[in-house]
Design a protein around this motif. Structure first.
Motif, PDB file in Angstrom:
ATOM      1  N   ARG A  77       0.809  -1.212   0.000  1.00 23.36           N
ATOM      2  CA  ARG A  77       0.000   0.000   0.000  1.00 23.36           C
ATOM      3  C   ARG A  77       0.850   1.273   0.000  1.00 23.36           C
ATOM      4  O   ARG A  77       0.559   2.238  -0.700  1.00 23.36           O
ATOM      5  CB  ARG A  77      -0.908  -0.015   1.239  1.00 23.36           C
ATOM      6  N   SER A 132       0.243  -6.324  -3.007  1.00 20.91           N
ATOM      7  CA  SER A 132      -0.570  -6.782  -1.878  1.00 20.91           C
ATOM      8  C   SER A 132      -1.989  -6.272  -2.107  1.00 20.91           C
ATOM      9  O   SER A 132      -2.218  -5.402  -2.951  1.00 20.91           O
ATOM     10  CB  SER A 132      -0.038  -6.204  -0.574  1.00 20.91           C
ATOM     11  N   VAL A 183      -1.308 -10.821  -4.984  1.00 24.11           N
ATOM     12  CA  VAL A 183      -0.756 -12.071  -4.494  1.00 24.11           C
ATOM     13  C   VAL A 183      -1.414 -12.378  -3.155  1.00 24.11           C
ATOM     14  O   VAL A 183      -1.573 -11.486  -2.336  1.00 24.11           O
ATOM     15  CB  VAL A 183       0.766 -11.933  -4.308  1.00 24.11           C
ATOM     16  N   THR A 197      -6.677 -14.360  -1.469  1.00 24.66           N
ATOM     17  CA  THR A 197      -7.755 -14.048  -2.398  1.00 24.66           C
ATOM     18  C   THR A 197      -7.203 -13.530  -3.721  1.00 24.66           C
ATOM     19  O   THR A 197      -7.943 -13.031  -4.551  1.00 24.66           O
ATOM     20  CB  THR A 197      -8.734 -13.016  -1.788  1.00 24.66           C
ATOM     21  N   SER A 232       3.506  -5.480   4.546  1.00 27.15           N
ATOM     22  CA  SER A 232       3.579  -5.796   5.968  1.00 27.15           C
ATOM     23  C   SER A 232       3.793  -7.290   6.218  1.00 27.15           C
ATOM     24  O   SER A 232       4.408  -7.672   7.203  1.00 27.15           O
ATOM     25  CB  SER A 232       2.297  -5.328   6.662  1.00 27.15           C
ATOM     26  N   HIS A 251      -1.457 -12.449   2.771  1.00 30.41           N
ATOM     27  CA  HIS A 251      -0.528 -12.181   1.671  1.00 30.41           C
ATOM     28  C   HIS A 251       0.505 -13.306   1.567  1.00 30.41           C
ATOM     29  O   HIS A 251       0.717 -13.862   0.484  1.00 30.41           O
ATOM     30  CB  HIS A 251       0.175 -10.839   1.870  1.00 30.41           C
ATOM     31  N   ASN A 255      11.340  -3.251   4.316  1.00 32.91           N
ATOM     32  CA  ASN A 255      10.274  -2.656   5.109  1.00 32.91           C
ATOM     33  C   ASN A 255      10.900  -1.751   6.162  1.00 32.91           C
ATOM     34  O   ASN A 255      11.910  -2.105   6.768  1.00 32.91           O
ATOM     35  CB  ASN A 255       9.424  -3.755   5.769  1.00 32.91           C
ATOM     36  N   ASP A 258      13.915   2.339   3.988  1.00 32.62           N
ATOM     37  CA  ASP A 258      12.895   3.006   3.191  1.00 32.62           C
ATOM     38  C   ASP A 258      13.032   2.591   1.724  1.00 32.62           C
ATOM     39  O   ASP A 258      14.028   2.922   1.074  1.00 32.62           O
ATOM     40  CB  ASP A 258      13.091   4.531   3.346  1.00 32.62           C
TER      41      ASP A 258
HETATM   42  C1  LIG Z   1     -10.517 -12.469   3.778  1.00 33.36           C
HETATM   43  C2  LIG Z   1      -9.274 -11.673   3.508  1.00 33.36           C
HETATM   44  C3  LIG Z   1      -8.510 -11.995   2.403  1.00 33.36           C
HETATM   45  C4  LIG Z   1      -7.332 -11.274   2.116  1.00 33.36           C
HETATM   46  N1  LIG Z   1      -6.612 -11.627   1.017  1.00 33.36           N
HETATM   47  C5  LIG Z   1      -5.450 -10.967   0.768  1.00 33.36           C
HETATM   48  C6  LIG Z   1      -4.650 -11.316  -0.364  1.00 33.36           C
HETATM   49  O1  LIG Z   1      -4.975 -12.214  -1.155  1.00 33.36           O
HETATM   50  N2  LIG Z   1      -3.498 -10.655  -0.559  1.00 33.36           N
HETATM   51  C7  LIG Z   1      -3.073  -9.642   0.272  1.00 33.36           C
HETATM   52  O2  LIG Z   1      -2.008  -9.082   0.036  1.00 33.36           O
HETATM   53  N3  LIG Z   1      -3.822  -9.283   1.322  1.00 33.36           N
HETATM   54  C8  LIG Z   1      -5.001  -9.902   1.588  1.00 33.36           C
HETATM   55  N4  LIG Z   1      -5.766  -9.506   2.653  1.00 33.36           N
HETATM   56  C9  LIG Z   1      -5.387  -8.256   3.372  1.00 33.36           C
HETATM   57  C10 LIG Z   1      -4.254  -8.453   4.362  1.00 33.36           C
HETATM   58  O3  LIG Z   1      -4.797  -8.869   5.597  1.00 33.36           O
HETATM   59  C11 LIG Z   1      -3.507  -7.116   4.582  1.00 33.36           C
HETATM   60  O4  LIG Z   1      -4.433  -6.148   4.999  1.00 33.36           O
HETATM   61  C12 LIG Z   1      -2.775  -6.609   3.340  1.00 33.36           C
HETATM   62  O5  LIG Z   1      -1.958  -7.621   2.786  1.00 33.36           O
HETATM   63  C13 LIG Z   1      -1.934  -5.411   3.729  1.00 33.36           C
HETATM   64  O6  LIG Z   1      -1.306  -4.844   2.608  1.00 33.36           O
HETATM   65  P1  LIG Z   1       0.056  -4.036   2.774  1.00 33.36           P
HETATM   66  O7  LIG Z   1       1.050  -4.873   3.469  1.00 33.36           O
HETATM   67  O8  LIG Z   1       0.411  -3.542   1.421  1.00 33.36           O
HETATM   68  O9  LIG Z   1      -0.381  -2.741   3.593  1.00 33.36           O
HETATM   69  P2  LIG Z   1      -0.160  -2.295   5.085  1.00 33.36           P
HETATM   70  O10 LIG Z   1      -0.696  -3.264   6.038  1.00 33.36           O
HETATM   71  O11 LIG Z   1      -0.672  -0.902   5.120  1.00 33.36           O
HETATM   72  O12 LIG Z   1       1.417  -2.296   5.304  1.00 33.36           O
HETATM   73  C14 LIG Z   1       2.306  -1.390   4.718  1.00 33.36           C
HETATM   74  C15 LIG Z   1       3.724  -1.775   5.121  1.00 33.36           C
HETATM   75  O13 LIG Z   1       4.635  -0.963   4.431  1.00 33.36           O
HETATM   76  C16 LIG Z   1       5.679  -0.524   5.317  1.00 33.36           C
HETATM   77  N5  LIG Z   1       6.186   0.744   4.781  1.00 33.36           N
HETATM   78  C17 LIG Z   1       5.556   1.949   4.752  1.00 33.36           C
HETATM   79  N6  LIG Z   1       6.307   2.850   4.099  1.00 33.36           N
HETATM   80  C18 LIG Z   1       7.427   2.227   3.691  1.00 33.36           C
HETATM   81  C19 LIG Z   1       8.584   2.618   2.966  1.00 33.36           C
HETATM   82  N7  LIG Z   1       8.725   3.871   2.494  1.00 33.36           N
HETATM   83  N8  LIG Z   1       9.560   1.699   2.736  1.00 33.36           N
HETATM   84  C20 LIG Z   1       9.437   0.427   3.204  1.00 33.36           C
HETATM   85  N9  LIG Z   1       8.365   0.008   3.903  1.00 33.36           N
HETATM   86  C21 LIG Z   1       7.362   0.879   4.131  1.00 33.36           C
HETATM   87  C22 LIG Z   1       5.022  -0.451   6.663  1.00 33.36           C
HETATM   88  O14 LIG Z   1       5.985  -0.646   7.689  1.00 33.36           O
HETATM   89  C23 LIG Z   1       4.025  -1.622   6.605  1.00 33.36           C
HETATM   90  O15 LIG Z   1       4.607  -2.823   7.074  1.00 33.36           O
HETATM   91  C24 LIG Z   1      -6.930 -10.205   2.968  1.00 33.36           C
HETATM   92  C25 LIG Z   1      -7.708  -9.899   4.077  1.00 33.36           C
HETATM   93  C26 LIG Z   1      -8.861 -10.611   4.357  1.00 33.36           C
HETATM   94  C27 LIG Z   1      -9.669 -10.259   5.561  1.00 33.36           C
END
Ligand SMILES: Cc1cc2nc3c(=O)[nH]c(=O)nc-3n(C[C@H](O)[C@H](O)[C@H](O)COP(=O)(O)OP(=O)(O)OC[C@H]3O[C@@H](n4cnc5c(N)ncnc54)[C@H](O)[C@@H]3O)c2cc1C
Ligand SMILES: Nc1ncnc2c1ncn2[C@@H]1O[C@H](COP(=O)(O)O)[C@@H](O)[C@H]1O
Lengths: 259, 335
Positions: free
Chosen positions: B223, B246, B261, B264, B279, B284, B298, B316
Motif C-alpha cells: 500500500r 498486496s 498475491v 484471495t 507488511s 498475503h 520494510n 525506506d
Molecule cells: C478475507 C481476507 C482476504 C485477504 N486476502 C489478501 C490477499 O490475497 N493478498 C493480500 O495481500 N492481502 C489480503 N488480505 C489483506 C491483508 O490482511 C492485509 O491487509 C494486506 O496484505 C496489507 O497490505 P500491505 O502490506 O500492502 O499494507 P499495510 O498493512 O498498510 O502495510 C504497509 C507496510 O509498508 C511498510 N512501509 C511503509 N512505508 C514504507 C517505505 N517507504 N519503505 C518500506 N516500507 C514501508 C510499513 O511498515 C508496513 O509494514 C486479505 C484480508 C482478508 C480479511
C-alpha cells in the motif's frame, strides 16, 4: 418468490493473534462479524425483494449467539430468520454442514438460494456447492453481478480466472457470491428497533430429525488430526543501516538469479 | 481394498491446465511413499473432454501410469453438471483411494459436488499432502491453512474413500519424467439431455500485460508504494521481472486485481520475490511463501514479512530502489 440466504457468523480473522507459546489462536476479544462474502449475498437478495417482490429468509447454523447476526439481518429488512442450533450439529465438516443446511432449506422450499463463495474461518468454499448437490439443483459459483431476474429464471455474471460468462439459470438454483458483488446496506433506525422484537425461528434436531451418522463431528468424513501455526523462520538475515549496505545485500542475493 | 491416486485433468480448448500436470507430479511422489510402505498405488489421470485423445501422451510424461478417458460432446467444456457427473460415475466404477483436483474456478465448483454425491470427505486448498507412515492404512495427511492463514490444520479422512483434496495452482511443481505410454482406459457414461445453465455471453478480460503466476522474479509492492509505483516498475523492468501487489495496494486502485498475491489473489512460486513495503499479513504470505528466495524491504523492523523473508532490509524502499536500479544497470551492462 422465496429467497434463502445462507449466512455465517465468523471471527474477524484479520484481528486474530497467535499465542506464540502454545501455538494456538487467541480468540478472546476477537469480534464476530458477518462473513464478508455473505454480506453481498444478503444485499443481492434484498435488492431482488425490492425489484421483484420476494420473501427473504436468512438461515444460519451456529451457536446460540449467532442470533445477534440474525437480528442485524432483520435490521436490514429480511422477513424471516432461522437459527439451526443443536449440540448434535457441532463440529460438522462441510459434508455434515450441508446435510443439515439442506434439511432446513427443504422446509422453506425457496426458489433461489444465495450463499457466500467462502467463509473466512474455514475458507473452504465447499458448503454452497454441497448444499446444491444435496438439494439436487443447479448452482453457479463466483457470481460477480446480477444481470436480470424474472419469476422463472435469473441471469448472472460469473467470474473465471481470465474471462467472464453471462449465464442464465432457471429456479430453483443456488448461487454463491463474491464479496465485490455488492455492499450491504446499513441498518435503518426503525427496523433496528423492530429487529429486537422479531422472533427468530429456532431449529434443532428434534425438528430436522437427521441421523447421527449424517451430522456433527461424528458424521463428518474429514477429521482434524492436528493444528499448528506457521513456524517462524530463524534464517532471516536482517540488514539495518544505510541504503548502500541494503543495495549491496540485495545485489549479492540476486546475483545467482540474473544472467 | 481400494488403491490408486486419481488426478482430474482440466482442459480448455484442448490445452491441459498447468495445475493438473503439477498434481500428476505430486501424485508420483505419493506413489513413492506408498512403495516404502509396501503398497502399490498407480497414478491415474482422469481426462473428461471431447476430442482430447491427443493429450494423453503428455499425461504419461508428467507421471500418469494410466489414463481414464471419458469423451462426450457434453464434456467439450468443463461444467458443474456434466463434469461432476462424469467424475462421480468414474469414482463409482473404479473406487480410487484418493482423488486430487486443481483448485481452479471450475475445480472448486465441481469437487464439493462430487464429494457430496459419492459421500466422502474433501479438503480444500491443500498445501502439503503426505502418506501417513505411522499407520498400516493408505491414509493421507492433508495440510491446509485456515482462519485466513493464521492456523494450519492437518486433515484426514479415515473412513471414507476416495480421500479428496483440491490444490491451488503453483503449490506443487511439475516434473517431466522419462515414461512410456501406459494404458488408456475408455470410460463411457450418460449425460442429462437438458443443460442446467445457458451461456449467453463470454467476455475475455482485456489482454494481460503480464502473468505473475508464471514469473521467475516478482517485484511486489504494498500500500505504501501507491505514490511510488514508477520506482517499482522501473526496477522490475531492469530485472526483467513482473510487478505484483498486496491487497493493500490493489485497494488503492493503482494496480489491477490480477496482480494481487495471496489468499484471495494468486499463488506464486517465483525464484525470487522482492516485497517492497508489504507488511506480510498471513493472507498475503499464503500466496508467496513458497518462493525460493524472499527479499523484503520494510521500514518497520517488526514487520511480519521478516518472519518468512530470507533477506530482510530494514529501510525506506523509496530511497533504496533507485540506487538498487542504478547499481543493477551497471552490473548488467558490464556482463
Ligand atoms: C478475507 C481476507 C482476504 C485477504 N486476502 C489478501 C490477499 O490475497 N493478498 C493480500 O495481500 N492481502 C489480503 N488480505 C489483506 C491483508 O490482511 C492485509 O491487509 C494486506 O496484505 C496489507 O497490505 P500491505 O502490506 O500492502 O499494507 P499495510 O498493512 O498498510 O502495510 C504497509 C507496510 O509498508 C511498510 N512501509 C511503509 N512505508 C514504507 C517505505 N517507504 N519503505 C518500506 N516500507 C514501508 C510499513 O511498515 C508496513 O509494514 C486479505 C484480508 C482478508 C480479511
Ligand atoms: N454454518 C453455516 N450456516 C449458514 N451458512 C453457512 C454455514 N457454513 C457455511 N455457510 C455458507 O456457505 C458459504 C461457504 O462456506 P465455506 O464452505 O465454509 O467456505 C458461506 O459463505 C455461507 O454462505
Amino acid at each position: 418468490m422465496k429467497i434463502v440466504v445462507l449466512m455465517k457468523q465468523v471471527p474477524n480473522t484479520t484481528e486474530m493473534l497467535i499465542d506464540k507459546e502454545t501455538g494456538t489462536l487467541i480468540r478472546d476479544g476477537v469480534d464476530s462479524i458477518m462473513n464478508p462474502d455473505d454480506t453481498s449475498a444478503l444485499e443481492a437478495a434484498l435488492k431482488i425483494k425490492k425489484s421483484n417482490g420476494a420473501e427473504v429468509v436468512v438461515i444460519t447454523m451456529g451457536p446460540p449467539q449467532a442470533a445477534n447476526m440474525l437480528r442485524e439481518c432483520y435490521g436490514r429488512g429480511v422477513d424471516h430468520a432461522i437459527l439451526i442450533s443443536d449440540p448434535a450439529f457441532a463440529g460438522a465438516d462441510t459434508w455434515a454442514t450441508s446435510n443439515t443446511l439442506a434439511a432446513a432449506i427443504k422446509r422453506v422450499q425457496p426458489d433461489l438460494i444465495f450463499a457466500g463463495r467462502q467463509a473466512i474461518d474455514g475458507d473452504t468454499a465447499q458448503v454452497g456447492p454441497q448444499v446444491a448437490e444435496r438439494l439436487n439443483i443447479p448452482q453457479i459459483t463466483y457470481v460477480s453481478k446480477i444481470v436480470e431476474v424474472t419469476s422463472d429464471y435469473i441471469v448472472v455474471k460469473k467470474h473465471y480466472e481470465d474471462f467472464d460468462e453471462t449465464l442464465k439459470v432457471s429456479f430453483p438454483c443456488l448461487l454463491t457470491t463474491l464479496e465485490q458483488l455488492d455492499h450491504l446496506r446499513f441498518m435503518n433506525v426503525t427496523s433496528c428497533w423492530e429487529a429486537f422484537d422479531k422472533p427468530i425461528e429456532m431449529v434443532n434436531n428434534q425438528i430436522l430429525m437427521l441421523e447421527a451418522k449424517d451430522i456433527g463431528l461424528k458424521g463428518s468424513p474429514t477429521q482434524v488430526r492436528k493444528t499448528f501455526t506457521r513456524p517462524v523462520s530463524s534464517e532471516v538475515k536482517l540488514i539495518h543501516g544505510g541504503s548502500d549496505e541494503a543495495v549491496k545485500a540485495i545485489l549479492s542475493t540476486l546475483a545467482p538469479y540474473i544472467q | 481394498m481400494t488403491k490408486d491416486i486419481f488426478v482430474f485433468i482440466e482442459t480448455r480448448n484442448n490445452v491441459i491446465a498447468e495445475v493438473s500436470l503439477q498434481l500428476l507430479s505430486e501424485a508420483r511422489k505419493l506413489k513413492a511413499q506408498y512403495v516404502q510402505k509396501g503398497m502399490n498405488h498407480d497414478v491415474v489421470a482422469v481426462l473428461p473432454g471431447y476430442q482430447v485423445e491427443n493429450l494423453t501422451s503428455v499425461l504419461f510424461n508428467y507421471g500418469a501410469d494410466k489414463v481414464i478417458l471419458c469423451q462426450d460432446e457434453k464434456l467439450k467444456e468443463a461444467t458443474t453438471q456434466h463434469t461432476s457427473k462424469a467424475l462421480s460415475d468414474i469414482i463409482r466404477a473404479f473406487a480410487p483411494d484418493s482423488f486430487l483436483i486443481g483448485a481452479t474456478v471450475i475445480g472448486r465448483d465441481i469437487a464439493p459436488r462430487v464429494a457430496a454425491r459419492v459421500d466422502t470427505g474433501l479438503t480444500a486448498d491443500a498445501t502439503i499432502i503426505e502418506v501417513d507412515m505411522t499407520s498400516d492404512t493408505s491414509l493421507l495427511l492433508v495440510t491446509r491453512p485456515a482462519f485466513g492463514g493464521n492456523l494450519f490444520g492437518t486433515i484426514v479422512c479415515p473412513n471414507f474413500r476416495p480421500q479428496m483434496a483440491t490444490i491451488r495452482p503453483n503449490v506443487f511443481e511439475k516434473t517431466e519424467i522419462e515414461a512410456q505410454a501406459g494404458d488408456v482406459v475408455v470410460f463411457e457414461t450418460t449425460f442429462d439431455e437438458v443443460d442446467w445453465v445457458e451461456i449467453l455471453k463470454r467476455e475475455v478480460q482485456q489482454a494481460k500485460t503480464n502473468d505473475i503466476a508464471k514469473a521467475r522474479i516478482i517485484v511486489s509492492a504494498g500500500r505504501s508504494m501507491a505514490k511510488h509505483l514508477d520506482l517499482i516498475k522501473d526496477f522490475a523492468k531492469v530485472l526483467n521481472a513482473e510487478v505484483g501487489a498486496s491487497r493493500g495496494l490493489v485497494e488503492t486502485g493503482i494496480v489491477g486485481k490480477d496482480v494481487q498475491v495471496g489468499q484471495t489473489g494468486k499463488t506464486v512460486r517465483p525464484l525470487v520475490y522482492i516485497a517492497c513495503g508489504i507488511s506480510g499479513a498471513v493472507q498475503h504470505t499464503a500466496g508467496m511463501d513458497k518462493a525460493e528466495c524472499i527479499i523484503a524491504i520494510n521500514s518497520d523492523p517488526n514487520a511480519a514479512i521478516f518472519q518468512i523473508a530470507h533477506v530482510g532490509i530494514v529501510g525506506d524502499a523509496v530511497l533504496i530502489l533507485p540506487k538498487l536500479k542504478e547499481e543493477l544497470q551497471k552490473i548488467l551492462h558490464l556482463s
